[in-house]
Each structure stands twice: as structure tokens, then as C-alpha cells.
Write a protein that holds these residues in place. Sequence first.
Motif, mmCIF file in Angstrom:
data_model
loop_
_atom_site.group_PDB
_atom_site.id
_atom_site.type_symbol
_atom_site.label_atom_id
_atom_site.label_comp_id
_atom_site.label_asym_id
_atom_site.label_seq_id
_atom_site.Cartn_x
_atom_site.Cartn_y
_atom_site.Cartn_z
ATOM 1 N N GLN A 24 0.840 -1.192 0.000
ATOM 2 C CA GLN A 24 0.000 0.000 0.000
ATOM 3 C C GLN A 24 0.880 1.250 0.000
ATOM 4 O O GLN A 24 1.806 1.374 0.814
ATOM 5 C CB GLN A 24 -0.935 0.020 1.203
ATOM 6 N N GLN A 27 0.263 7.485 -0.987
ATOM 7 C CA GLN A 27 -0.419 8.361 -1.942
ATOM 8 C C GLN A 27 -0.639 7.579 -3.238
ATOM 9 O O GLN A 27 -0.055 6.532 -3.450
ATOM 10 C CB GLN A 27 0.425 9.599 -2.257
ATOM 11 N N ASP A 28 -1.450 8.127 -4.079
ATOM 12 C CA ASP A 28 -1.726 7.519 -5.387
ATOM 13 C C ASP A 28 -0.441 7.463 -6.209
ATOM 14 O O ASP A 28 0.195 8.495 -6.457
ATOM 15 C CB ASP A 28 -2.789 8.368 -6.104
ATOM 16 N N ARG A 30 -0.546 5.577 -9.168
ATOM 17 C CA ARG A 30 -1.033 5.007 -10.437
ATOM 18 C C ARG A 30 -0.626 3.529 -10.526
ATOM 19 O O ARG A 30 -0.995 2.757 -9.643
ATOM 20 C CB ARG A 30 -0.525 5.848 -11.608
ATOM 21 N N ASP A 31 0.107 3.152 -11.567
ATOM 22 C CA ASP A 31 0.552 1.758 -11.688
ATOM 23 C C ASP A 31 2.068 1.654 -11.593
ATOM 24 O O ASP A 31 2.670 0.703 -12.109
ATOM 25 C CB ASP A 31 0.058 1.147 -12.995
ATOM 26 N N SER A 67 -3.886 -0.619 -8.610
ATOM 27 C CA SER A 67 -3.483 0.701 -9.093
ATOM 28 C C SER A 67 -3.857 1.711 -8.029
ATOM 29 O O SER A 67 -4.664 1.419 -7.126
ATOM 30 C CB SER A 67 -4.143 1.049 -10.426
ATOM 31 N N GLY A 68 -3.286 2.888 -8.129
ATOM 32 C CA GLY A 68 -3.587 3.914 -7.130
ATOM 33 C C GLY A 68 -2.762 3.710 -5.874
ATOM 34 O O GLY A 68 -1.558 3.957 -5.872
ATOM 35 N N ARG A 69 -3.382 3.232 -4.831
ATOM 36 C CA ARG A 69 -2.677 3.034 -3.561
ATOM 37 C C ARG A 69 -2.511 1.571 -3.169
ATOM 38 O O ARG A 69 -1.628 1.239 -2.390
ATOM 39 C CB ARG A 69 -3.402 3.777 -2.436
ATOM 40 N N ASP A 70 -3.340 0.711 -3.700
ATOM 41 C CA ASP A 70 -3.371 -0.672 -3.220
ATOM 42 C C ASP A 70 -2.998 -1.660 -4.315
ATOM 43 O O ASP A 70 -3.593 -1.649 -5.401
ATOM 44 C CB ASP A 70 -4.756 -0.999 -2.667
#
Lengths: 107, 118
Positions: A24, A27-28, A30-31, A67-70
Motif C-alpha cells: 500500500q 499516496q496515489d 497510479r501503476d 493501481s492507485g494506492r493498493d
Amino acid sequence: DIQMTQSPSSLSASVGDRVAITCQASQDIRDQLNWYQQKPGKAPKLLIYDASNLETGVPSRFSGSGSGRDFTFTINSLQPEDFASYYCQRYDGLPTFTFGGGTRVDI
Amino acid sequence: QVQLVESGGGVVQPGRSLRLSCAASAFTFRNYGMHWVRQAPGKGLEWVAVIWYDGSKEYFADSVKGRFTISRDNSKNIMFLEMSSLRAEDTAVYFCARDIRSARLDVWGQGTTVIVSS
């Protein structure tokens, strides 16, 4: 700075099991995430890049998603040679990298 | 085959300096950014530094900034990590690795061990 939290730090599994490791980001991102395998006394080996792409020559039982945070790294049907440590790694394009804390997969 | 070989590790006293080398073979070295990553005993991976393919840019982890320098000689297919003011916490296996698209490390050396101890 973006922090990467990898869990669990260790797990025990048996040959044939399905194993999942999560990473995790604070912050974001992306990929922008990769996964590596490291066996004792050896260099890390790239398995998955850009969250879900399998590196050439890596068996298809390894996969990545998110993607994003997780993010999740999965080994389907664990093989004896898969007992190792696994690390996530984010990149930011500078390029500077951040590794997760690692997960040791034991028998 | 594509290969990276580190050398230069050893035992060094705190406060002293050491230079690591990473020799590349079987690929066009000048086309790739190169990194150093380290691993303290029993610990995880820590990114240390990167140098661009042409040596024009360098970035360092905060833990080594101001103490380590990175350089390369593309005519000799070799990269260096100059470590100064060494501390006990710099004790680690140091790996060099090849960068792909400023995003991932696809080829790694076998590592060289640095021990900082009096």
C-alpha cells in the motif's frame, strides 16, 4: 515522501497454496509499482512491472494487480523454488525508487 | 550474457572511504541508467543512488546524500560508488543494477559486501 507498506512481513505456506502479498502506498502512485523475488544470498529478480505485467521468462503462476494506492502480488500454486523473499518497489520517474519492507515466504 | 559484476567491498573503519565498482558486459552500457541498491544484514532492500545513461544527472537517497558520489566511464563500461564518511549503518551488501525506462531494475549484479567497523 511516499511510503510503501508491505504486508505481511512473513508467511508460512505449503506447496500448491495460493499466496497473496499486498503493498500500500501512502499516496496515489497510479501503476508505478514493481515486484521482485530474492533468494538468500542472491540478487533480486524482477517478476512483475507496472503493477501487472509479467517480466519475460517469469512463470505465469506469478501475477500482480492494483493501481492507485493498493496493490497485490499473487503466486498461484506455490512451487518449492518460490520460497523466498518478495519486495514491492515504486518509482517516480526521476528515477528514484522506494522498496517495501519485504515479505518472507517460508515453508 | 548480460552481466554486472561488483567489486571493491571490504572492511573499513568508521569515517573512512571506500570505492565500489560495477563492471558491465554484453550490453550497450552507455544507453542505460544505472543504480546502486544496498541490503543491510537481515534487512530489506534500500535504494541508494542512480546515474543517468550519460552521467548528466545523479540522485541519492537522503541517508547517503553528501557522503556518497556516483560516476561512470562509458568508454570502459564501468560505474563507481565513492563512499566517504562511512558509518556503521552503511554496512550492507551493495548491488548495482540496470535501469529500464526510469522505472525498474532488470539486471542485477551479485553484490559486494561492505562492513564498517573499528
